[in-house]
Design a protein around this motif. Structure first.
Motif, PDB file in Angstrom:
ATOM      1  N   VAL A 137       0.846  -1.202   0.000  1.00 35.12           N
ATOM      2  CA  VAL A 137       0.000   0.000   0.000  1.00 35.12           C
ATOM      3  C   VAL A 137       0.877   1.246   0.000  1.00 35.12           C
ATOM      4  O   VAL A 137       1.752   1.403   0.854  1.00 35.12           O
ATOM      5  N   VAL A 138       0.671   2.104  -0.982  1.00 31.25           N
ATOM      6  CA  VAL A 138       1.386   3.382  -1.043  1.00 31.25           C
ATOM      7  C   VAL A 138       0.327   4.493  -1.095  1.00 31.25           C
ATOM      8  O   VAL A 138      -0.424   4.575  -2.064  1.00 31.25           O
ATOM      9  N   PRO A 139       0.247   5.310  -0.050  1.00 27.07           N
ATOM     10  CA  PRO A 139      -0.751   6.385  -0.054  1.00 27.07           C
ATOM     11  C   PRO A 139      -0.558   7.332  -1.222  1.00 27.07           C
ATOM     12  O   PRO A 139       0.562   7.575  -1.669  1.00 27.07           O
ATOM     13  N   LYS A 140      -1.668   7.887  -1.707  1.00 26.05           N
ATOM     14  CA  LYS A 140      -1.614   8.814  -2.830  1.00 26.05           C
ATOM     15  C   LYS A 140      -1.101  10.188  -2.408  1.00 26.05           C
ATOM     16  O   LYS A 140      -0.536  10.906  -3.212  1.00 26.05           O
ATOM     17  N   GLU A 141      -1.318  10.550  -1.150  1.00 29.62           N
ATOM     18  CA  GLU A 141      -0.839  11.857  -0.719  1.00 29.62           C
ATOM     19  C   GLU A 141       0.564  11.752  -0.133  1.00 29.62           C
ATOM     20  O   GLU A 141       1.002  10.675   0.269  1.00 29.62           O
ATOM     21  N   GLU A 142       1.258  12.870  -0.119  1.00 32.82           N
ATOM     22  CA  GLU A 142       2.618  12.891   0.389  1.00 32.82           C
ATOM     23  C   GLU A 142       2.616  12.709   1.899  1.00 32.82           C
ATOM     24  O   GLU A 142       1.882  13.362   2.620  1.00 32.82           O
ATOM     25  N   VAL A 143       3.442  11.808   2.361  1.00 35.45           N
ATOM     26  CA  VAL A 143       3.540  11.466   3.773  1.00 35.45           C
ATOM     27  C   VAL A 143       4.758  12.172   4.359  1.00 35.45           C
ATOM     28  O   VAL A 143       5.823  12.197   3.739  1.00 35.45           O
ATOM     29  N   SER A 144       4.596  12.748   5.552  1.00 34.23           N
ATOM     30  CA  SER A 144       5.725  13.454   6.171  1.00 34.23           C
ATOM     31  C   SER A 144       6.273  12.745   7.406  1.00 34.23           C
ATOM     32  O   SER A 144       7.404  12.995   7.811  1.00 34.23           O
ATOM     33  N   VAL A 145       5.480  11.861   8.017  1.00 32.37           N
ATOM     34  CA  VAL A 145       5.931  11.086   9.182  1.00 32.37           C
ATOM     35  C   VAL A 145       5.465   9.651   8.993  1.00 32.37           C
ATOM     36  O   VAL A 145       4.291   9.412   8.698  1.00 32.37           O
ATOM     37  N   VAL A 146       6.389   8.704   9.157  1.00 29.28           N
ATOM     38  CA  VAL A 146       6.057   7.283   9.066  1.00 29.28           C
ATOM     39  C   VAL A 146       6.353   6.654  10.424  1.00 29.28           C
ATOM     40  O   VAL A 146       7.432   6.861  10.988  1.00 29.28           O
ATOM     41  N   VAL A 147       5.386   5.902  10.949  1.00 28.54           N
ATOM     42  CA  VAL A 147       5.539   5.218  12.230  1.00 28.54           C
ATOM     43  C   VAL A 147       5.492   3.721  11.971  1.00 28.54           C
ATOM     44  O   VAL A 147       4.579   3.237  11.295  1.00 28.54           O
ATOM     45  N   VAL A 148       6.480   2.992  12.525  1.00 29.04           N
ATOM     46  CA  VAL A 148       6.508   1.535  12.380  1.00 29.04           C
ATOM     47  C   VAL A 148       6.823   0.896  13.725  1.00 29.04           C
ATOM     48  O   VAL A 148       7.680   1.366  14.467  1.00 29.04           O
ATOM     49  N   TYR A 149       6.090  -0.153  14.029  1.00 27.84           N
ATOM     50  CA  TYR A 149       6.347  -0.965  15.218  1.00 27.84           C
ATOM     51  C   TYR A 149       6.326  -2.405  14.730  1.00 27.84           C
ATOM     52  O   TYR A 149       5.362  -3.127  14.916  1.00 27.84           O
TER      53      TYR A 149
END
Length: 177
Positions: free
Chosen positions: A107-119
């Motif tokens: 999944v790749v969001p269509k809008e620009e992402v500025s913060v990514v959180v992963v756990y």
């Protein structure tokens, strides 16, 4: 929860995780952990937060409620994704939170992402490196909960108490695809 959601009883999702294609078991983020994530990433109302493996959506809802950011959660488990959608829909920030049922590797969001959180578990991190580089190359800040991502090099900031690791694109970062 501050985002308008009452605590609900947590169900045991370990059996579904062991049988599925998940990158990590669902472990609910505590208020303290969410505070640390938002502070370390310096999330503001200008940000779009992407939570890969969002579980019940509490990081997304709280990011929107506390900072005014928009948030997107991606969750592979259909039952947990439904729980996240319900949490978001019942919150006062429903219009700023989108939950997508799908595989974080695809999944790749269509809008620009500025913060990514992963756990995610360390083995899953290896699978996610191309996605991490995609987001970092576009200027996003990446927060890894609990485990550093050695393949990305040294984090730019660390919250040792909460075990949060902050990454940004750096000149010496080696790219692994």
């Amino acid at each position: 929860m501050r985002g308008g959601e009452e605590e609900e009883e947590e169900e045991d999702v370990l059996p579904r995780w062991l049988e599925g294609d998940s990158l990590a078991p669902f472990i609910p983020a505590s208020e303290e952990m969410i505070d640390g994530i938002l502070k370390l990433a310096q999330v503001t109302d200008e940000d779009v937060v992407l939570d890969l493996g969002c579980g019940d959506g509490r990081v997304c809802v709280e990011a929107a409620a506390r900072t005014g950011a928009r948030a997107i959660g991606v969750e592979i488990d259909p039952v947990t994704a439904d729980r996240a959608r319900k949490r978001a829909a019942s919150s006062p920030v429903a219009e700023r939170v989108c939950i997508v049922e799908g595989d974080a590797r695809e999944v790749v969001p269509k809008e620009e992402v500025s913060v990514v959180v992963v756990y995610l578990l360390p083995d899953a991190t290896e699978q996610m490196l191309p996605q991490y580089h995609h987001y970092l190359d576009s200027g996003a800040r990446l927060i890894s909960v609990f485990w550093p991502i050695d393949a990305l090099g040294e984090p730019s900031k660390v919250d040792q108490e909460r075990r949060l690791f902050h990454y940004v694109k750096s000149p010496g970062m080696k790219k692994i695809t």
